[in-house]
Design a protein around this motif. Structure first.
Motif, short mmCIF file in Angstrom:
data_model
loop_
_atom_site.label_atom_id
_atom_site.label_comp_id
_atom_site.label_asym_id
_atom_site.label_seq_id
_atom_site.Cartn_x
_atom_site.Cartn_y
_atom_site.Cartn_z
N ALA A 34 7.93 23.53 -3.02
CA ALA A 34 9.26 22.90 -3.05
C ALA A 34 9.15 21.50 -3.64
N THR A 75 18.46 32.16 -7.14
CA THR A 75 18.68 31.60 -5.81
C THR A 75 18.00 32.52 -4.80
N ASN A 80 13.87 26.82 6.32
CA ASN A 80 13.34 25.47 6.28
C ASN A 80 12.39 25.25 7.46
N GLU A 86 18.41 28.72 4.39
CA GLU A 86 19.31 28.03 3.46
C GLU A 86 19.12 28.61 2.07
N ARG A 88 18.57 28.33 -1.73
CA ARG A 88 17.98 27.33 -2.61
C ARG A 88 17.85 27.86 -4.03
N SER A 107 11.12 25.73 -5.20
CA SER A 107 12.50 25.70 -4.73
C SER A 107 12.95 24.25 -4.77
N SER A 109 14.67 21.41 -3.01
CA SER A 109 14.88 21.16 -1.59
C SER A 109 15.17 19.69 -1.36
#
Length: 145
Positions: A34, A75, A80, A86, A88, A107, A109
């Motif tokens: 991320a 996506t 998390n 969520e 992302r 991702s 983030s």
């Protein structure tokens, strides 16, 4: 293929993004790597859906206020660190570590309140590295030799 030993945190480059000497946390609990983003939206560009985003934010020394446009993105629902799912954006980019360029997924983030703007997960680590949590910044030390 020989795997390099990586520490609990490292300093890496994202050459395509013109971001260098980024601090990265190694996280064997995370599947996908991320990166902290400042702004992201899907826009129409040349008639195609395109992900427009900026990385990091003005509080980071490495922030370059550069706009990125990726036509190839997806996506994905990702949990998390608090266990909440969520949605992302996922992009592919090249990371430079131990003088190797490795194409991997990131991702986008919101890591603004976290110490490390970049997190390296298992999808990248499994193929290339062995983690030694007693060490840190091994890639930076090897590049200075």
């Amino acid at each position: 293929m020989k795997k390099d030993i990586i520490g609990r945190n490292e300093v890496v480059d994202l050459p395509e993004m013109e971001l260098f000497q980024l601090r990265a946390k190694i996280d064997t609990g995370a599947y996908t790597s991320a990166i902290h983003y400042h702004h992201a939206e899907v826009i129409k560009k040349d008639g195609e859906e395109t992900l427009h985003f900026t990385l990091l934010d003005p509080s980071h020394a490495e922030y370059n206020d550069k706009d990125f446009y990726f036509k190839k993105f997806k996506t994905k629902k990702i949990k998390n660190s608090f266990g909440q799912s969520e949605e992302r954006y996922i992009i592919e980019a090249t990371i430079r570590i131990f003088d190797k360029n490795i194409l991997t997924e990131f991702s986008l983030s919101d890591r603004g309140n976290l110490k490390f703007p970049l997190l390296l997960g298992r999808k990248l680590l499994n193929k290339h590295f062995i983690v030694d949590t007693s060490k840190k910044n091994l890639s930076l030390k090897s590049s200075k030799k």
